[in-house]
Design an enzyme around this catalytic site. Sequence first.
Site, PDB file in Angstrom:
ATOM      1  N   HIS A 321     -18.439  16.062  24.745  1.00 33.13           N
ATOM      2  CA  HIS A 321     -17.469  14.984  24.626  1.00 33.13           C
ATOM      3  C   HIS A 321     -16.156  15.557  24.151  1.00 33.13           C
ATOM      4  O   HIS A 321     -16.148  16.499  23.354  1.00 33.13           O
ATOM      5  CB  HIS A 321     -17.963  13.912  23.634  1.00 33.13           C
ATOM      6  CG  HIS A 321     -17.249  12.624  23.793  1.00 33.13           C
ATOM      7  ND1 HIS A 321     -16.049  12.369  23.173  1.00 33.13           N
ATOM      8  CD2 HIS A 321     -17.540  11.541  24.557  1.00 33.13           C
ATOM      9  CE1 HIS A 321     -15.640  11.169  23.534  1.00 33.13           C
ATOM     10  NE2 HIS A 321     -16.518  10.647  24.384  1.00 33.13           N
ATOM     11  N   ASP A 378     -24.030   8.468  27.567  1.00 32.89           N
ATOM     12  CA  ASP A 378     -24.566   8.352  28.920  1.00 32.89           C
ATOM     13  C   ASP A 378     -25.925   9.018  29.092  1.00 32.89           C
ATOM     14  O   ASP A 378     -26.586   8.821  30.096  1.00 32.89           O
ATOM     15  CB  ASP A 378     -23.581   8.974  29.922  1.00 32.89           C
ATOM     16  CG  ASP A 378     -22.368   8.081  30.097  1.00 32.89           C
ATOM     17  OD1 ASP A 378     -22.546   6.864  30.055  1.00 32.89           O
ATOM     18  OD2 ASP A 378     -21.259   8.611  30.258  1.00 32.89           O
TER      19      ASP A 378
HETATM   20  N1  CMC Z   1     -22.460  21.449  30.168  1.00 36.28           N
HETATM   21  C1  CMC Z   1     -22.105  22.736  30.066  1.00 36.28           C
HETATM   22  N2  CMC Z   1     -20.953  23.183  29.538  1.00 36.28           N
HETATM   23  C2  CMC Z   1     -20.103  22.260  29.087  1.00 36.28           C
HETATM   24  C3  CMC Z   1     -20.390  20.878  29.146  1.00 36.28           C
HETATM   25  C4  CMC Z   1     -21.615  20.483  29.716  1.00 36.28           C
HETATM   26  N3  CMC Z   1     -21.937  19.196  29.798  1.00 36.28           N
HETATM   27  N4  CMC Z   1     -19.354  20.183  28.631  1.00 36.28           N
HETATM   28  C5  CMC Z   1     -18.449  21.096  28.251  1.00 36.28           C
HETATM   29  N5  CMC Z   1     -18.899  22.338  28.525  1.00 36.28           N
HETATM   30  C6  CMC Z   1     -18.214  23.599  28.215  1.00 36.28           C
HETATM   31  C7  CMC Z   1     -17.088  23.834  29.194  1.00 36.28           C
HETATM   32  O1  CMC Z   1     -17.519  24.594  30.306  1.00 36.28           O
HETATM   33  C8  CMC Z   1     -16.105  24.585  28.338  1.00 36.28           C
HETATM   34  O2  CMC Z   1     -16.509  25.921  28.276  1.00 36.28           O
HETATM   35  P1  CMC Z   1     -15.421  27.107  28.129  1.00 36.28           P
HETATM   36  O3  CMC Z   1     -14.820  26.908  26.765  1.00 36.28           O
HETATM   37  O4  CMC Z   1     -16.229  28.353  28.235  1.00 36.28           O
HETATM   38  O5  CMC Z   1     -14.436  26.923  29.236  1.00 36.28           O
HETATM   39  C9  CMC Z   1     -16.277  23.975  26.950  1.00 36.28           C
HETATM   40  O6  CMC Z   1     -17.616  23.451  26.930  1.00 36.28           O
HETATM   41  C10 CMC Z   1     -15.312  22.847  26.643  1.00 36.28           C
HETATM   42  O7  CMC Z   1     -15.372  21.923  27.731  1.00 36.28           O
HETATM   43  P2  CMC Z   1     -14.123  21.129  28.282  1.00 36.28           P
HETATM   44  O8  CMC Z   1     -14.390  20.682  29.671  1.00 36.28           O
HETATM   45  O9  CMC Z   1     -12.885  21.939  28.046  1.00 36.28           O
HETATM   46  O10 CMC Z   1     -14.122  19.900  27.294  1.00 36.28           O
HETATM   47  P3  CMC Z   1     -13.462  18.515  27.570  1.00 36.28           P
HETATM   48  O11 CMC Z   1     -13.234  17.910  26.253  1.00 36.28           O
HETATM   49  O12 CMC Z   1     -12.296  18.668  28.478  1.00 36.28           O
HETATM   50  O13 CMC Z   1     -14.582  17.724  28.401  1.00 36.28           O
HETATM   51  C11 CMC Z   1     -16.366  16.313  29.006  1.00 36.28           C
HETATM   52  C12 CMC Z   1     -15.397  16.730  27.881  1.00 36.28           C
HETATM   53  C13 CMC Z   1     -17.120  15.054  28.566  1.00 36.28           C
HETATM   54  C14 CMC Z   1     -15.570  15.978  30.265  1.00 36.28           C
HETATM   55  C15 CMC Z   1     -17.353  17.467  29.287  1.00 36.28           C
HETATM   56  O14 CMC Z   1     -18.092  17.759  28.120  1.00 36.28           O
HETATM   57  C16 CMC Z   1     -18.287  17.161  30.462  1.00 36.28           C
HETATM   58  O15 CMC Z   1     -17.911  17.389  31.624  1.00 36.28           O
HETATM   59  N6  CMC Z   1     -19.544  16.640  30.166  1.00 36.28           N
HETATM   60  C17 CMC Z   1     -20.450  16.252  31.213  1.00 36.28           C
HETATM   61  C18 CMC Z   1     -20.062  14.880  31.764  1.00 36.28           C
HETATM   62  C19 CMC Z   1     -20.395  13.744  30.796  1.00 36.28           C
HETATM   63  O16 CMC Z   1     -21.487  13.675  30.246  1.00 36.28           O
HETATM   64  N7  CMC Z   1     -19.429  12.831  30.633  1.00 36.28           N
HETATM   65  C20 CMC Z   1     -19.592  11.633  29.807  1.00 36.28           C
HETATM   66  C21 CMC Z   1     -18.677  11.628  28.621  1.00 36.28           C
HETATM   67  S1  CMC Z   1     -19.155  10.395  27.403  1.00 36.28           S
HETATM   68  C22 CMC Z   1     -18.915   8.898  28.178  1.00 36.28           C
HETATM   69  C23 CMC Z   1     -17.492   8.586  28.423  1.00 36.28           C
HETATM   70  O17 CMC Z   1     -16.727   8.424  27.449  1.00 36.28           O
HETATM   71  O18 CMC Z   1     -17.114   8.468  29.583  1.00 36.28           O
END
Ligand code: CMC
Length: 460
Positions: A321, A378
């Site tokens: 998140h 989720d």
């Molecule tokens: N599985 C594997 N690696 C992950 C995941 C994951 N679910 N989420 C983040 N990472 C890694 C990502 O690859 C990155 O690694 P690095 O630092 O090596 O590049 C690091 O963690 C930080 O990730 P980010 O994408 O920069 O973080 P963000 O804050 O931009 O993204 C997120 C948050 C929710 C989009 C992401 O965690 C994600 O894609 N999760 C899976 C989708 C999901 O479950 N979404 C629902 C969110 S909660 C409900 C809502 O509010 O909509």
Amino acid sequence: MPEQKPVTEAVADANPDTFTITDNKTGKSWEMPGRTGTMGNRLIDIKSLYGKTGILTYDPGFTSTASCKSDITYIDGANGVLLHRGYPIDELANNSDFMETCYLLLYGDLPTPEQKLDFDGDIKQHTLLHDQITKFYTGFMRSAHPMAIMVGVVGALSAFYHDSMDITDIDERRLAAHRIIAKMPTIGAYAYKYSQGLPFPMPRNDLSYSENLLQMMFSNPAEEYKIDPVLAKAIDRLLILHADHEQNASTSTVRLAGSSGANPYACVASGIASLWGPAHGGANEAVLKMLDEIGSKENIEKFVKKAQDPGDNFRLMGFGHRVYKSYDPRATVMRESCHEVLKVLGINDPKLELAMELERRALEDPYFIEKKLYPNVDFYSGIIMKAMGFPTSMFTVMFAIGRTVGWISHWKEMLVDDEQKIGRPRQLYQGEDKRVYVPIDRRGHTETKTGWGWLWGKKS
Ligand code: CMC
């Protein structure tokens, strides 16, 4: 190598309410005011930065930028805290009901019994869809995703309700707000009924919001539909858990759309479009697809490793998140609710076991520990909805129905914010310098750049 100095740096002054921004290239410094809310991080107020310095800030994805001030929801991501108007989410999920939570988000306080009755009654006045709107549905393919239908139908409400389009009029704003909250279950349930080729059931105003949602989803005119109170309670709780989450992508989209003075129906339609993405509300659907793909416990290891491979786009859906760097408090309640619902329904779902094993495995993996990736709301919501008989494609619709009050509350708050301006971010331009136009017959071919792929960003 000598340590490289940043070109500009912001340092908190001894006076906690100001910051000094120094341009290390020119040695010039400017004082910027600080801001603090009731709780949470200190902020540098950079509203005047560009005017004073000609310098912009760069923050893709707004990871360090507060785009507005708000009284609605507070999140402490490090400690897994979520408060709506000061009330912890678990207290609301366990003691409140969705209508009461809607009132709280919209109007700032828990309602008195009279206020609750009034609000409930007013919402019930607006549950029906204009007959002409129901005809819209037949223009969609039966195979259309219900979120695609929602975007279209909610946007189209602005073509019907001309009596609530003047956003400068408080009564019209209230009418539009209550109307959208009231109609979302009807619009969502009809998207499902249409995909099944089933008739559209009428909303029933003798039922609660969640009971009515269930009956519109699952009743059919050929037989009596009995509402299971446990399921109605679980739906109500699910809606509460999704009701608001401060400046997430869809809420920010609604605010951005609304900042230009767009009508509330169009703004909420834009929020639905943003919510649909798999990184946001589409994740609940993606979790179930991922569990299907994993198939059995023996494959968990492979998928946990796949999620860590920098060369692979795969992520563990339902994990991570932007704000929570600890357990998502909504996931804790949802997990409990999930067990309750499956117990009541007598379902022994191997997917739940698979999900719990995946959660256990990921939570002890150094990659997930180091990056503070915990299950989010989720992760469990899809399993509950599947157990209740919702098709996977309806999961994000349920999220949208719950989140509508959050979108509307933020839109309402934005309209009376004296600091509100049209949202207009700036950019870091990295394109060509000024060029001279070359007529087409004098342009050469570039051997390496053929086909459409490179035009759309393909690397090789
Ligand atoms: N599985 C594997 N690696 C992950 C995941 C994951 N679910 N989420 C983040 N990472 C890694 C990502 O690859 C990155 O690694 P690095 O630092 O090596 O590049 C690091 O963690 C930080 O990730 P980010 O994408 O920069 O973080 P963000 O804050 O931009 O993204 C997120 C948050 C929710 C989009 C992401 O965690 C994600 O894609 N999760 C899976 C989708 C999901 O479950 N979404 C629902 C969110 S909660 C409900 C809502 O509010 O909509």
